[in-house]
Write an enzyme that holds these catalytic residues in place. Structure first.
Site, PDB file in Angstrom:
ATOM      1  N   ASP A 103       0.930  -1.138  -0.177  1.00  0.00           N
ATOM      2  CA  ASP A 103       0.070  -0.233  -0.153  1.00  0.00           C
ATOM      3  C   ASP A 103       0.822   1.308   0.015  1.00  0.00           C
ATOM      4  O   ASP A 103       1.675   1.549   0.629  1.00  0.00           O
ATOM      5  CB  ASP A 103      -0.730  -0.104   1.095  1.00  0.00           C
ATOM      6  CG  ASP A 103      -1.600  -1.104   1.503  1.00  0.00           C
ATOM      7  OD1 ASP A 103      -1.630  -2.079   0.711  1.00  0.00           O
ATOM      8  OD2 ASP A 103      -1.900  -1.257   2.800  1.00  0.00           O
ATOM      9  N   GLN A 133       4.168   0.587   2.200  1.00  0.00           N
ATOM     10  CA  GLN A 133       4.316  -0.667   2.942  1.00  0.00           C
ATOM     11  C   GLN A 133       5.442  -1.509   2.305  1.00  0.00           C
ATOM     12  O   GLN A 133       5.656  -1.700   1.043  1.00  0.00           O
ATOM     13  CB  GLN A 133       3.098  -1.587   2.962  1.00  0.00           C
ATOM     14  CG  GLN A 133       2.020  -1.017   3.925  1.00  0.00           C
ATOM     15  CD  GLN A 133       2.282  -1.460   5.245  1.00  0.00           C
ATOM     16  OE1 GLN A 133       2.315  -2.351   5.651  1.00  0.00           O
ATOM     17  NE2 GLN A 133       2.765  -0.211   5.962  1.00  0.00           N
TER      18      GLN A 133
HETATM   19  C1  FRU Z   1      -3.864  -3.773   2.669  1.00  0.00           C
HETATM   20  C2  FRU Z   1      -3.246  -4.162   3.909  1.00  0.00           C
HETATM   21  C3  FRU Z   1      -3.546  -3.241   4.899  1.00  0.00           C
HETATM   22  C4  FRU Z   1      -2.485  -3.461   6.048  1.00  0.00           C
HETATM   23  C5  FRU Z   1      -1.357  -3.792   5.333  1.00  0.00           C
HETATM   24  C6  FRU Z   1      -0.138  -4.426   5.645  1.00  0.00           C
HETATM   25  O1  FRU Z   1      -3.084  -4.282   1.496  1.00  0.00           O
HETATM   26  O2  FRU Z   1      -3.751  -5.486   4.236  1.00  0.00           O
HETATM   27  O3  FRU Z   1      -4.844  -3.316   5.481  1.00  0.00           O
HETATM   28  O4  FRU Z   1      -2.377  -2.599   7.009  1.00  0.00           O
HETATM   29  O5  FRU Z   1      -1.776  -4.129   3.931  1.00  0.00           O
HETATM   30  O6  FRU Z   1       0.645  -4.522   4.887  1.00  0.00           O
END
Ligand code: FRU
Length: 484
Positions: A49, A65
């Protein structure tokens, strides 16, 4: 050593390990012909994300992420890029590492806001207890320079009535107060979003869920709520929606409601759910408003658990990318997406053909080819039942005027067979396409419909074909795009 010093030590150790992982794999990554030329990608490892998208001290900041250690979702840091112009991105030091008791199994998604010239990051601390059960903490980290972040720990605890699938805080200011929404799962295993308010960004008051819908999936991830044209748009990524005709074909969806949030009553009246993207690879978008007042959005060009382990880039130690930045516009209750205007700065030389007549044939135009290109086609006359643009061996976008349908086909990474995504389209007027080695973003009719997709095909075949079944007159504009 006191507790604080030992935290700093483990935080530094974890960051050093991550930089070492970058060093170990970066040569392998760089040799991959599927590396993109002008998109944001992880230097190595897995990206998912977009997080903390914000304009601060004269620059755009975009976090993501990031698992530096592998191409799975086992560890999550916040990687960080900044840019003055939304085109040239500079990689900053790691913003957050999962080094604290409240985020030790992942610094999960969240958002950023600016307050009194400081940058506040709100994110989810993901924790597994001794039995492997999930715990969740909504945490704060603050920076005065946009580079170094001071973790302040949890500011929101899990309320009663919800499971530990409670994450991805998005914060904004409305009138004199701060608000936060969080993606949640109720104890009845239905998805929703809950609202909090605060006057100081530290102490948060639970206001409750903003919608009572019980029938729309088991978890809503990555919510974002913003105003456009006097309406409140709730953008989120629901999980657990079954396919229905052309809709909901991916394992998880991304889309929005348009409505009005009553902050006093804590209730959100809204219309029906609209998918924001029609392609194979789009999830967890996040928006911000910049210093020009534009509502800008990045999405993740991927979907969790959607054949991730079949991506061929994994053998080169990386996976996934972000979309191009897009500006959102709300027209007649529908979100339109425009590639941000700054992207014209990516253009190198132009190849332009006006009033090209295609009569039930398949044509190629001189110098209209490449795998890092922007293409803009404008329909002048159309008496053709079908028109398609094909890229390389297996990727095609097909406009079917007769059935009022758009179809995107690509080669499946799993089966090598062709697979498709489709949507309804009343009238085909124009299309802007960004092609980049292993990705394609297709903006139809000024962003009325968008398809975002990764394509893993023979990069050496960079041909582009146009095919109509009847007579058409179109303008064809193509730009080679620069590597950034
Ligand atoms: C969405 C998600 C979010 C979480 C993150 C973890 O892709 O699952 O809900 O915070 O990715 O990487």
């Amino acid at each position: 050593m006191n507790e604080h010093n030992s935290f700093i030590k483990s935080d530094n150790e974890l960051k050093t390990k991550a930089y070492q992982a970058v060093k170990n794999s970066q040569d392998k990554v760089r040799q991959d012909p599927y590396r993109l030329h002008y998109h944001i990608m992880p230097s190595v490892g897995l990206l998912n994300d977009p997080n903390g998208f914000v304009y601060y001290q004269g620059k755009y900041h975009l976090f993501y992420q990031w698992n530096p250690f592998g191409t799975n979702h086992s560890s999550k840091f916040w990687g960080h890029f900044s840019s003055k112009n939304l085109v040239d991105w500079h990689e900053e030091p790691i913003a957050l590492a999962p080094s604290s008791w409240f985020d030790k199994n992942g610094c999960y998604s969240g958002s950023a806001i600016v307050h009194e010239d400081q940058l506040y990051l709100f994110y989810t601390g993901n924790v597994r207890d001794e039995n492997g059960d999930r715990e969740t903490y909504q945490c704060l980290a603050i920076s005065s320079d946009g580079v170094n972040f001071d973790k302040k720990g949890p500011v929101v605890q899990l309320p009663n009535g919800y499971t530990a699938h409670f994450r991805d805080p998005k914060v904004w200011k409305h009138e004199e107060k701060w608000y936060m929404i969080i993606g949640a799962q109720t104890e009845q295993v239905t998805g929703t979003v809950v609202l909090y308010e605060s006057i100081d960004l530290i102490s948060w008051r639970f206001l409750g869920p903003i919608t009572e819908r019980q029938d729309f999936g088991y978890m809503w991830e990555c919510p974002d709520l913003f105003s456009l044209n006097d309406k409140d748009v709730l953008l989120f990524s629901p999980q657990g929606i079954e396919p229905e005709g052309y809709h909901y074909q991916n394992i998880y969806q991304s889309g929005y409601f348009v409505g009005k949030l009553d902050y006093q009553e804590v209730s959100y009246q809204h219309g029906r759910f609209e998918e924001i993207d029609r392609g194979f690879d789009f999830y967890a978008p996040q928006t911000t408003v910049d210093n020009k007042g534009r509502r800008l959005m990045f999405g993740w060009m991927g979907v969790p658990e959607e054949n991730e382990q079949d991506h061929p880039t994994i053998s080169h130690h990386w996976i996934h990318a972000l979309t191009m930045p897009r500006q959102l516009e709300l027209k007649d209750g529908k979100l339109f997406q425009h590639p941000v205007e700054e992207l014209v700065n990516l253009r190198k030389e132009a190849v332009i053909y006006s009033d090209v007549v295609i009569k039930g044939e398949k044509i190629q135009m001189p110098r209209v080819n490449g795998n890092a290109v922007e293409l803009f086609l404008e329909v002048k006359e159309n008496a053709s039942r079908q028109f398609s643009v094909s890229f390389g061996n297996n990727t095609q976008v097909l406009f079917d005027q007769e059935n009022k349908l758009v179809t995107l086909k690509r080669k499946s990474m799993k089966s090598n067979q062709l697979e498709k995504r489709q949507c309804h389209l009343n009238d085909f007027k124009n299309v802007r396409i960004f092609l980049d080695a292993s990705s394609i973003e297709i903006f139809i009719n000024g962003g009325e419909e968008v398809f975002t997709t990764r394509i893993f095909d023979d990069v050496k075949n960079d041909s582009i074909y146009f095919h109509s079944t009847g007579k058409m007159i179109i303008d064809i504009n193509k730009w080679e795009l620069k590597q950034v």
